[in-house]
Design a protein around this motif. Structure first.
Motif, PDB file in Angstrom:
ATOM      1  N   UNK A  35     -80.095  62.267  37.915  1.00 45.00           N
ATOM      2  CA  UNK A  35     -80.709  61.280  37.163  1.00 45.00           C
ATOM      3  C   UNK A  35     -79.780  60.323  36.444  1.00 45.00           C
ATOM      4  N   UNK A  36     -80.160  59.141  36.120  1.00 44.55           N
ATOM      5  CA  UNK A  36     -79.638  58.428  35.124  1.00 44.55           C
ATOM      6  C   UNK A  36     -80.333  58.175  33.979  1.00 44.55           C
ATOM      7  N   UNK A  37     -79.505  58.316  33.020  1.00 46.18           N
ATOM      8  CA  UNK A  37     -79.938  58.314  31.474  1.00 46.18           C
ATOM      9  C   UNK A  37     -79.376  57.096  31.049  1.00 46.18           C
ATOM     10  N   UNK A  38     -80.264  56.052  30.656  1.00 45.45           N
ATOM     11  CA  UNK A  38     -79.630  54.918  30.061  1.00 45.45           C
ATOM     12  C   UNK A  38     -79.610  55.088  28.696  1.00 45.45           C
ATOM     13  N   UNK A  39     -78.652  54.503  28.106  1.00 36.86           N
ATOM     14  CA  UNK A  39     -78.561  54.223  26.484  1.00 36.86           C
ATOM     15  C   UNK A  39     -78.502  52.898  26.044  1.00 36.86           C
ATOM     16  N   UNK A  40     -79.254  52.320  25.278  1.00 33.79           N
ATOM     17  CA  UNK A  40     -79.311  50.923  24.891  1.00 33.79           C
ATOM     18  C   UNK A  40     -79.399  51.010  23.283  1.00 33.79           C
ATOM     19  N   UNK A  51     -76.154  42.511  39.767  1.00 36.08           N
ATOM     20  CA  UNK A  51     -76.952  43.215  40.691  1.00 36.08           C
ATOM     21  C   UNK A  51     -76.510  43.802  41.850  1.00 36.08           C
ATOM     22  N   UNK A  52     -75.495  43.310  42.342  1.00 30.16           N
ATOM     23  CA  UNK A  52     -74.592  43.899  43.350  1.00 30.16           C
ATOM     24  C   UNK A  52     -74.025  45.180  42.935  1.00 30.16           C
ATOM     25  N   UNK A  53     -73.354  45.314  41.808  1.00 27.54           N
ATOM     26  CA  UNK A  53     -72.979  46.463  41.513  1.00 27.54           C
ATOM     27  C   UNK A  53     -73.590  47.626  40.971  1.00 27.54           C
ATOM     28  N   UNK A  54     -75.056  47.130  40.462  1.00 28.61           N
ATOM     29  CA  UNK A  54     -75.878  48.112  40.239  1.00 28.61           C
ATOM     30  C   UNK A  54     -76.699  48.611  41.359  1.00 28.61           C
ATOM     31  N   UNK A  99     -76.088  47.092  26.678  1.00 26.44           N
ATOM     32  CA  UNK A  99     -77.054  46.477  25.453  1.00 26.44           C
ATOM     33  C   UNK A  99     -78.023  45.585  26.165  1.00 26.44           C
ATOM     34  N   UNK A 100     -78.035  45.634  27.683  1.00 21.72           N
ATOM     35  CA  UNK A 100     -78.691  44.573  28.441  1.00 21.72           C
ATOM     36  C   UNK A 100     -79.769  45.337  28.990  1.00 21.72           C
ATOM     37  N   UNK A 101     -81.060  45.242  28.560  1.00 23.04           N
ATOM     38  CA  UNK A 101     -82.254  46.097  29.120  1.00 23.04           C
ATOM     39  C   UNK A 101     -82.526  45.763  30.369  1.00 23.04           C
ATOM     40  N   UNK A 102     -82.402  44.399  30.886  1.00 20.83           N
ATOM     41  CA  UNK A 102     -82.884  44.308  32.637  1.00 20.83           C
ATOM     42  C   UNK A 102     -82.008  45.371  33.356  1.00 20.83           C
ATOM     43  N   UNK A 127     -86.774  40.355  25.931  1.00 25.81           N
ATOM     44  CA  UNK A 127     -86.441  40.329  27.647  1.00 25.81           C
ATOM     45  C   UNK A 127     -87.113  39.057  28.349  1.00 25.81           C
ATOM     46  N   UNK A 128     -86.474  38.161  28.933  1.00 25.37           N
ATOM     47  CA  UNK A 128     -87.179  37.039  29.537  1.00 25.37           C
ATOM     48  C   UNK A 128     -88.031  37.532  30.682  1.00 25.37           C
TER      49      UNK A 128
END
Length: 332
Positions: free
Chosen positions: A46-51, A195-198, A217-220, A262-263
């Motif tokens: 999985x990927x766990x995001x920490x923000x 986006x390319x790296x993600x 720190x970037x939610x998108x 978030x825009x």
């Protein structure tokens, strides 16, 4: 996330307090509570995001997991092994399976080294081949991240920011790790390159069965890559949930405020921005009770007096708040 999956990493009661000094004689005045009691589990694959805001402790948490910082208190279990107190040999073996992708692709690569030597360095340190064998492995790693063999002899200054980060990713993959900590891995890049790296990270995860902790720190960006997301505030996790659940039904007022910023891609739609009053409190002297109560629009007397614990409110959705439900907050 299927909770029956293998647990790759478990963090229990993790704390990191940095002493600070003042005055002519550098008298110790107290401690900065960078991380102040964190618990979570990361499942294999999985990927766990920490923000969270800058200074919330998310990068310090990642560094402690990788043993780059020694915890003040708490436990870190990786693949069933307790990481505290390992001898040098055991620590070196564990580190093969835990790697980091750093924030700044400009400073994380040695400007005096060629790309071939940068990517080959982990292989040489761990004795995984020599000569032509290492060179072939480096070429394969570069191919995985979208670079070619003709890049081997170049130096970091000859690449763009996105290409440098690809080199950093290749270096992190060199030892075939189980876990990669991505510490603000795309925040220094242009949006189009982000986006390319993600997308590259997601592709590699699928091909190589990788597990990520994605700190940002970037939610998108966190939403794009994460399966679950932990929200940190002043050294503590205040909410932890599946990605879609968190974005559709936040239960903590801090998460709610972050999401409001978030825009929206559609310019015809509007949403109300929640602006938090005041600054982030001093981590050397955090507020009593709930750490967020000084900025919370729903604060009650209980919030000032006692600190809430991280409790499950729905299936897989944990929140640290005395009044976690949106319906309840609307009645206050």
């Amino acid at each position: 996330m299927n909770q029956t999956q293998d647990k790759l990493l478990e963090v229990k009661g993790l704390k990191k307090h940095f002493p600070y000094k003042q005055g002519m004689f550098s008298k110790k005045m107290g401690h900065v509570r960078a991380v102040d009691g964190v618990d979570f589990t990361v499942y294999r694959g999985e990927t766990l995001g920490i923000v969270g805001e800058s200074g919330c402790g998310k990068s310090t948490t990642g560094q402690m997991i990788l043993q780059l910082l020694e915890p003040t208190e708490g436990e870190i279990w990786f693949e069933g092994k307790h990481l505290t107190g390992l001898d040098k040999g055991e620590e070196k073996a564990i580190r093969r399976n835990m790697q980091m992708i750093f924030q700044d692709p400009y400073s994380s690569l040695n400007p005096r080294m060629r790309v071939e030597d940068i990517v080959a360095e982990p292989l040489r340190v761990h004795g995984l081949g020599r000569g032509r064998e290492i060179r072939e492995k480096v070429v394969e790693l570069l191919r995985l991240v979208g670079l070619d063999a003709h890049h081997l002899s170049r130096h970091p200054h000859e690449f763009s920011g996105g290409q440098r980060q690809r080199i950093g990713i290749a270096r992190a993959l060199a030892l075939h790790p189980s876990l990669i900590v991505c510490d603000e891995a795309v925040s220094a890049l242009d949006v189009s390159i982000q986006s390319q790296i993600l997308n590259l990270l997601k592709k590699l995860q699928k091909e190589l069965q990788l597990t990520y902790i994605f700190i940002s720190h970037g939610l998108p960006a966190v939403k794009h890559i994460s399966d679950r997301i932990a929200v940190m505030y002043l050294g503590k996790i205040v909410e932890l949930a599946e990605r879609d659940e968190l974005f559709e039904r936040p239960m903590h007022p801090y998460t709610e405020a972050l999401l409001s910023a978030v825009p929206i891609p559609d310019p015809t739609q509007r949403k109300e921005r929640i602006v938090l009053q005041g600054d982030l409190p001093n981590p050397a002297n955090p507020p009593s009770g709930c750490h967020f109560h000084t900025r919370c629009p729903y604060v009650q007397d209980m919030c000032r007096q006692s600190a809430p614990s991280l409790q499950q409110q729905a299936d897989g959705h944990f929140v640290s708040c005395h009044f976690p439900l949106q319906e309840l907050r609307n009645l206050i």
